[in-house]
Write a protein that holds these residues in place. Structure first.
Motif, mmCIF file in Angstrom:
data_model
loop_
_atom_site.group_PDB
_atom_site.id
_atom_site.type_symbol
_atom_site.label_atom_id
_atom_site.label_comp_id
_atom_site.label_asym_id
_atom_site.label_seq_id
_atom_site.Cartn_x
_atom_site.Cartn_y
_atom_site.Cartn_z
ATOM 1 N N SER A 39 0.824 -1.208 0.000
ATOM 2 C CA SER A 39 0.000 0.000 0.000
ATOM 3 C C SER A 39 0.856 1.255 0.000
ATOM 4 O O SER A 39 0.511 2.268 -0.620
ATOM 5 C CB SER A 39 -0.953 0.004 1.204
ATOM 6 N N TRP A 40 2.015 1.200 0.663
ATOM 7 C CA TRP A 40 2.926 2.341 0.638
ATOM 8 C C TRP A 40 3.523 2.539 -0.757
ATOM 9 O O TRP A 40 3.684 3.675 -1.211
ATOM 10 C CB TRP A 40 4.046 2.152 1.666
ATOM 11 N N VAL A 41 3.840 1.459 -1.435
ATOM 12 C CA VAL A 41 4.354 1.572 -2.803
ATOM 13 C C VAL A 41 3.302 2.212 -3.716
ATOM 14 O O VAL A 41 3.614 3.088 -4.536
ATOM 15 C CB VAL A 41 4.767 0.183 -3.338
ATOM 16 N N LEU A 42 2.047 1.799 -3.549
ATOM 17 C CA LEU A 42 0.983 2.329 -4.396
ATOM 18 C C LEU A 42 0.695 3.801 -4.108
ATOM 19 O O LEU A 42 0.368 4.567 -5.015
ATOM 20 C CB LEU A 42 -0.296 1.509 -4.204
ATOM 21 N N GLY A 43 0.798 4.194 -2.848
ATOM 22 C CA GLY A 43 0.446 5.566 -2.490
ATOM 23 C C GLY A 43 1.601 6.541 -2.480
ATOM 24 O O GLY A 43 1.382 7.763 -2.454
ATOM 25 N N SER A 44 2.834 6.054 -2.519
ATOM 26 C CA SER A 44 4.000 6.920 -2.327
ATOM 27 C C SER A 44 4.146 7.977 -3.409
ATOM 28 O O SER A 44 4.638 9.086 -3.146
ATOM 29 C CB SER A 44 5.282 6.072 -2.256
ATOM 30 N N PHE A 45 3.728 7.667 -4.629
ATOM 31 C CA PHE A 45 3.804 8.633 -5.722
ATOM 32 C C PHE A 45 3.176 9.963 -5.334
ATOM 33 O O PHE A 45 3.690 11.037 -5.649
ATOM 34 C CB PHE A 45 3.107 8.053 -6.958
ATOM 35 N N PHE A 46 2.068 9.891 -4.624
ATOM 36 C CA PHE A 46 1.288 11.091 -4.356
ATOM 37 C C PHE A 46 1.879 11.956 -3.254
ATOM 38 O O PHE A 46 1.548 13.144 -3.157
ATOM 39 C CB PHE A 46 -0.155 10.703 -4.031
ATOM 40 N N TYR A 47 2.754 11.392 -2.436
ATOM 41 C CA TYR A 47 3.420 12.212 -1.436
ATOM 42 C C TYR A 47 4.353 13.219 -2.098
ATOM 43 O O TYR A 47 4.516 14.344 -1.615
ATOM 44 C CB TYR A 47 4.196 11.330 -0.454
ATOM 45 N N GLN B 139 9.477 10.470 -8.341
ATOM 46 C CA GLN B 139 8.739 10.516 -9.604
ATOM 47 C C GLN B 139 7.494 11.381 -9.470
ATOM 48 O O GLN B 139 7.157 12.156 -10.376
ATOM 49 C CB GLN B 139 8.362 9.097 -10.036
ATOM 50 N N GLY B 140 6.811 11.264 -8.352
ATOM 51 C CA GLY B 140 5.667 12.129 -8.108
ATOM 52 C C GLY B 140 6.052 13.589 -8.058
ATOM 53 O O GLY B 140 5.351 14.462 -8.583
ATOM 54 N N LEU B 141 7.188 13.870 -7.432
ATOM 55 C CA LEU B 141 7.694 15.238 -7.354
ATOM 56 C C LEU B 141 7.969 15.784 -8.751
ATOM 57 O O LEU B 141 7.640 16.932 -9.064
ATOM 58 C CB LEU B 141 8.961 15.249 -6.513
ATOM 59 N N LEU B 142 8.556 14.949 -9.601
ATOM 60 C CA LEU B 142 8.872 15.380 -10.965
ATOM 61 C C LEU B 142 7.618 15.635 -11.790
ATOM 62 O O LEU B 142 7.568 16.572 -12.595
ATOM 63 C CB LEU B 142 9.753 14.328 -11.644
ATOM 64 N N LEU B 143 6.603 14.796 -11.630
ATOM 65 C CA LEU B 143 5.375 14.947 -12.405
ATOM 66 C C LEU B 143 4.393 15.928 -11.779
ATOM 67 O O LEU B 143 3.380 16.272 -12.384
ATOM 68 C CB LEU B 143 4.689 13.584 -12.578
ATOM 69 N N SER B 144 4.700 16.385 -10.578
ATOM 70 C CA SER B 144 3.804 17.294 -9.869
ATOM 71 C C SER B 144 3.426 18.543 -10.664
ATOM 72 O O SER B 144 2.264 18.965 -10.635
ATOM 73 C CB SER B 144 4.454 17.688 -8.535
ATOM 74 N N PRO B 145 4.340 19.176 -11.398
ATOM 75 C CA PRO B 145 3.968 20.407 -12.112
ATOM 76 C C PRO B 145 3.168 20.186 -13.387
ATOM 77 O O PRO B 145 2.719 21.174 -13.987
ATOM 78 C CB PRO B 145 5.327 21.037 -12.455
ATOM 79 N N THR B 146 2.991 18.966 -13.842
ATOM 80 C CA THR B 146 2.475 18.757 -15.197
ATOM 81 C C THR B 146 1.069 19.324 -15.390
ATOM 82 O O THR B 146 0.837 20.133 -16.297
ATOM 83 C CB THR B 146 2.506 17.265 -15.578
ATOM 84 N N TYR B 147 0.105 18.915 -14.588
ATOM 85 C CA TYR B 147 -1.265 19.393 -14.784
ATOM 86 C C TYR B 147 -1.409 20.891 -14.547
ATOM 87 O O TYR B 147 -2.038 21.593 -15.359
ATOM 88 C CB TYR B 147 -2.244 18.593 -13.915
ATOM 89 N N PRO B 148 -0.854 21.443 -13.460
ATOM 90 C CA PRO B 148 -0.963 22.898 -13.286
ATOM 91 C C PRO B 148 -0.250 23.698 -14.369
ATOM 92 O O PRO B 148 -0.562 24.876 -14.563
ATOM 93 C CB PRO B 148 -0.300 23.135 -11.915
ATOM 94 N N SER B 149 0.679 23.086 -15.076
ATOM 95 C CA SER B 149 1.404 23.829 -16.108
ATOM 96 C C SER B 149 0.598 23.997 -17.383
ATOM 97 O O SER B 149 0.947 24.824 -18.231
ATOM 98 C CB SER B 149 2.725 23.109 -16.437
ATOM 99 N N ILE B 150 -0.485 23.258 -17.549
ATOM 100 C CA ILE B 150 -1.174 23.223 -18.837
ATOM 101 C C ILE B 150 -2.152 24.381 -19.057
ATOM 102 O O ILE B 150 -2.226 24.915 -20.172
ATOM 103 C CB ILE B 150 -1.877 21.862 -19.025
ATOM 104 N N PRO B 151 -2.950 24.834 -18.070
ATOM 105 C CA PRO B 151 -3.896 25.925 -18.346
ATOM 106 C C PRO B 151 -3.288 27.178 -18.968
ATOM 107 O O PRO B 151 -3.916 27.778 -19.862
ATOM 108 C CB PRO B 151 -4.495 26.207 -16.952
ATOM 109 N N PRO B 152 -2.090 27.636 -18.564
ATOM 110 C CA PRO B 152 -1.533 28.803 -19.259
ATOM 111 C C PRO B 152 -1.354 28.581 -20.761
ATOM 112 O O PRO B 152 -1.491 29.526 -21.552
ATOM 113 C CB PRO B 152 -0.178 29.004 -18.558
#
Length: 449
Positions: A55-63, A117-130
């Motif tokens: 469960s930690w492996v599955l949820g760790s991305f989001f931290y 990996q989650g940290l790296l992908l964190s900006p992706t969605y917020p970067s798109i509206p501009p």
């Protein structure tokens, strides 16, 4: 080139597909990583991880994923979506190549890598509206946004079957190498084809450029009068003072909770209730799991066309957004409740959730569009706040599911699954009511200073 804006939309769509491949490949691969079954033609490594470690492996991305949502949106506003999205995806690709090696070391090495990996992908969605604000004529925005965001729906649709076929024939390690390689190809194409705005694009025709510039803003974007940019802290603080922002945050939390309830835990749920032989088991489970997201992908485009149509007939933007936000949240709420009571019929269970998730394809015409309506200048930061808050659910849902469905818990696992899905339904109904009565339709003060 007369269709460059649609090429940009296609590139965003494929980019979000790759984004989802990189975030969810382990959700399906873990059904083979953990355990002691083997494939008749391939011997692959398997590990005896505990349910808690799993469960930690599955949820760790989001931290990691929630940490740079707000800075990521602000970075895109200042330095461009092209750079922020491209670099974040490229870094995540490198991490995916390392995951099979790290799995052989320890589940906690995988947890650490997934946080990065989650940290790296964190900006992706917020970067798109501009990027949307600069590239989309207002009369095409629903179609443009819905089509682009359909890439996130295609992620599960194509990734899960791809993972199933790979795991049945080559073992789970190739899941990570394949998805990383496909995403790397996208990164290269992204930097070649896409520019930050139509004004700086080398491929666009003058006619298309004039059309976009004339129709994209409708006077919504305002520039700072004194030329001094406020600090990110001040912008965020002003946003958090606005009740309208909290309405969107509640919407995003409910949407993400329902999405991750099935996206992250869906393969485990289907694996636990489906009955079939050992041969091609991963492919079969993948096909069952992908069905809701296939329906969501198809309906996302249809909702975009419908939204543009009803707006062209004189329906107010905010009215259309409330209609589609309600469709995004309420049918899936009912489907998730029903899903917990259909565990004796796996196929029928998946058909019900497929029907419900089809309506979740309306989100591109609801909450996401409302952000751009209220904050065209700072849509990236706004989405960073709401998406970061919503994605807290990705870290919570695996732990909650493990607690409710663990074999050693005090109640029956089926009851645990019902309670798990019911939490999502309650959140969806609550968020829909808030959006219907309180969603804003004016440019907010925090977007104008």
């Amino acid at each position: 080139m007369q269709c460059m804006r649609w090429i940009v939309s296609v590139m965003v769509c494929i980019g979000l597909f790759c984004n989802y491949m990189l975030r969810i490949h382990i959700d399906f691969a873990i059904t083979q990583i953990v355990g002691n079954s083997t494939n008749s033609s391939t011997v692959h490594s398997q590990y005896d991880w505990t349910p808690l470690e799993k469960s930690w492996v599955l949820g760790s991305f989001f931290y990691g994923y929630i940490l740079l949502q707000i800075p990521g949106g602000r970075l895109a506003e200042k330095f461009g979506t092209r750079n922020v999205l491209g670099i974040s995806m490229l870094g995540s690709v490198m991490v995916s190549y390392l995951l099979p090696v790290l799995a052989g070391w320890s589940p906690w090495a995988v947890v650490a890598a997934r946080i990065i990996q989650g940290l790296l992908l964190s900006p992706t969605y917020p970067s798109i509206p501009p990027l949307y604000v600069k590239w989309t004529p207002l009369q095409e925005r629903s179609r443009f946004v819905s089509f682009s965001y359909s890439g996130s729906n295609l992620g599960p649709v194509l990734t899960y079957p791809l993972c199933g076929v790979i795991m049945d024939n080559f073992g789970w390690e190739m899941v990570f190498y394949t998805t990383a390689s496909l995403s790397l190809i996208w990164c290269l194409a992204w930097f070649v084809l896409v520019s930050e705005s139509p004004e700086t694009n080398r491929w666009i025709s003058q006619d298309e450029l004039d059309f976009i510039v004339k129709n994209r803003d409708e006077g919504k974007i305002q520039n700072n009068q004194d030329g001094v940019e406020p600090s990110l802290f001040k912008i965020v603080l002003e946003m958090l003072k606005s009740p309208k922002v909290w309405v969107i945050m509640a919407y995003d939390l409910a949407y993400c909770w329902g999405l991750y309830a099935f996206l992250v835990m869906g393969p485990t749920f289907i694996n636990s209730i489906a009955t079939h032989g050992e041969e091609n088991k991963y492919t079969q489970n993948a096909l069952l799991t992908m069905m809701p997201f296939l329906a969501k992908t198809v309906c996302s485009g249809l909702f975009g066309i419908l939204s543009d149509f009803i707006i062209s007939k004189g329906v107010k933007l905010i009215t259309a957004q409330k209609i589609f936000a309600s469709l995004t949240l309420l049918p899936p709420a009912l489907a998730l409740i029903m899903m917990g009571y259909l565990t004796s019929e796996p196929l029928f269970c998946v058909l019900v959730i497929t029907a419900g998730f089809a309506f979740a394809g309306a989100t591109g015409c609801g909450g996401i569009q409302n952000i751009m309506l209220q904050a065209p200048n700072r849509s990236g930061t706004f989405l960073g706040i709401s998406n970061g808050f919503g994605n807290l659910s990705g870290a919570i849902t695996p732990l909650l599911a493990n607690w409710l469905t663990h074999p050693d818990s005090s109640w029956d696992p089926i009851l645990g699954w019902r309670l798990f899905f019911a939490t999502s339904s309650v959140l969806n109904v609550f968020a829909a009511i808030l959006f219907i009565f309180f969603a804003g339709d004016k440019q907010q003060q925090f977007d104008t200073f």
